[in-house]
Design a protein around this motif. Structure first.
Motif, PDB file in Angstrom:
ATOM      1  N   LEU A 168     -12.850  -2.161 -20.264  1.00  0.00           N
ATOM      2  CA  LEU A 168     -12.637  -1.509 -18.973  1.00  0.00           C
ATOM      3  C   LEU A 168     -11.303  -1.817 -18.300  1.00  0.00           C
ATOM      4  O   LEU A 168     -10.748  -0.933 -17.635  1.00  0.00           O
ATOM      5  CB  LEU A 168     -13.776  -1.877 -18.010  1.00  0.00           C
ATOM      6  N   PRO A 169     -10.750  -3.033 -18.382  1.00  0.00           N
ATOM      7  CA  PRO A 169      -9.532  -3.315 -17.607  1.00  0.00           C
ATOM      8  C   PRO A 169      -8.412  -2.316 -17.824  1.00  0.00           C
ATOM      9  O   PRO A 169      -7.774  -1.864 -16.865  1.00  0.00           O
ATOM     10  CB  PRO A 169      -9.143  -4.725 -18.072  1.00  0.00           C
ATOM     11  N   GLY A 170      -8.153  -1.944 -19.084  1.00  0.00           N
ATOM     12  CA  GLY A 170      -7.088  -0.980 -19.342  1.00  0.00           C
ATOM     13  C   GLY A 170      -7.381   0.379 -18.746  1.00  0.00           C
ATOM     14  O   GLY A 170      -6.502   1.020 -18.151  1.00  0.00           O
ATOM     15  N   LYS A 171      -8.630   0.836 -18.872  1.00  0.00           N
ATOM     16  CA  LYS A 171      -9.012   2.134 -18.319  1.00  0.00           C
ATOM     17  C   LYS A 171      -8.922   2.138 -16.797  1.00  0.00           C
ATOM     18  O   LYS A 171      -8.429   3.101 -16.194  1.00  0.00           O
ATOM     19  CB  LYS A 171     -10.429   2.478 -18.766  1.00  0.00           C
ATOM     20  N   LEU A 172      -9.420   1.087 -16.165  1.00  0.00           N
ATOM     21  CA  LEU A 172      -9.383   1.023 -14.707  1.00  0.00           C
ATOM     22  C   LEU A 172      -7.956   0.902 -14.188  1.00  0.00           C
ATOM     23  O   LEU A 172      -7.615   1.463 -13.137  1.00  0.00           O
ATOM     24  CB  LEU A 172     -10.220  -0.164 -14.228  1.00  0.00           C
TER      25      LEU A 172
END
Length: 280
Positions: free
Chosen positions: A52-56
């Motif tokens: 998730l970190p990259g997407k967010l």
């Protein structure tokens, strides 16, 4: 009668045999299934959280981007760009119980391209071959299509996919943790414990469903991660507290006393029995 009396009196435990009923064993079998499911859901949620970190971060950059006309120094396509194109064709396909809506565009600059629309409207239903549209892009990815005053998102738009993944990860984590906790509590019960009441199942289930609903709603409607986590934690705390209080209240009212009404035998009945112990 003498035989019955002897049998009754001889039912006492024989010398050397352990007195009283055997010790109760832990009821581990009832905890295996929920424990196994919970043990699978928690790592699955961890895997989703790891991606998730990259997407967010991408979603945050997209929402902070400004139109290229307003950006002082557009770099690496980090601004919101637009270009004009002509509709060549549109097609709606039925694949895996869902509709895929495709539009073929001929831009003023570059080769023809095919984009996939998100949903049925409002632009897709109005498009006709030969219409001139505006394509919105960010970092080389087309994310929306405009026809006059109407605009419709494309499947490549950053945001919806990350929010949905965030919601699924939270739902898996809450459900898995609830199942692991339930399995632990059930493993502490004994095989001779009284029958489980219905409310001992539906009260925790309802509380878990409420916590999941709060987390999913927050993930899909709130832009920032920290408020989503705070709302999720508050929802879990409120649901868990309400479940514990309601379970305790219902437990005080519950009773394991069963009233048996006597019945008079109207005919002879033969019952198989075994004589236990030493018979003089």
């Amino acid at each position: 009668m003498t035989r019955s009396s002897s049998s009754s009196s001889s039912s006492a435990p024989a010398p050397g045999s352990p007195s009283g009923p055997p010790p109760a064993r832990r009821d581990l079998r009832s905890a295996l299934v929920p424990g196994a499911i919970g043990a699978l859901l928690v790592p699955a949620a961890a895997v989703l959280f790891a991606t998730l970190p990259g997407k967010l971060s991408e979603v945050h950059d997209f929402r902070a981007a400004r139109p290229c006309e307003e950006a002082a120094v557009p770099e690496n396509g980090g601004c919101l760009a637009t270009r004009s194109a002509v509709v060549v064709a549109k097609e709606s396909r039925r694949e895996k119980k869902s509709d895929t809506r495709l539009v073929t565009l001929d831009p003023d600059e570059g080769p023809p391209a095919e984009v996939e629309m998100r949903g049925a409207g409002p632009v897709f239903g109005e498009l006709e071959p030969g219409d001139r549209v505006t394509v919105h892009s960010w970092r080389g990815t087309d994310w929306a299509l405009s026809l006059g005053e109407l605009r419709q998102d494309l499947m490549g738009k950053p945001g919806p996919g990350a929010a949905a993944r965030f919601a699924v990860a939270l739902a898996l984590l809450i459900t898995g943790a609830a199942l692991v906790r339930a399995a632990f509590r059930w493993s502490l019960r004994h095989t001779r414990d009284p029958a489980v009441h219905a409310w001992q199942t539906w009260v925790p289930f309802t509380a878990t469903a409420a916590a999941v609903a709060a987390a999913v709603t927050a993930a899909l409607t709130v832009d920032r991660v920290l408020p989503v986590l705070l709302i999720t934690a508050a929802g879990c705390a409120v649901a868990g507290t309400a479940s514990a209080l309601l379970t305790r209240a219902l437990g005080r009212r519950a009773t394991d006393v069963v009233t048996l009404e006597p019945r008079v035998l109207t005919a002879e009945r033969v019952v198989r029995a075994t004589v236990a112990g030493e018979v003089p």
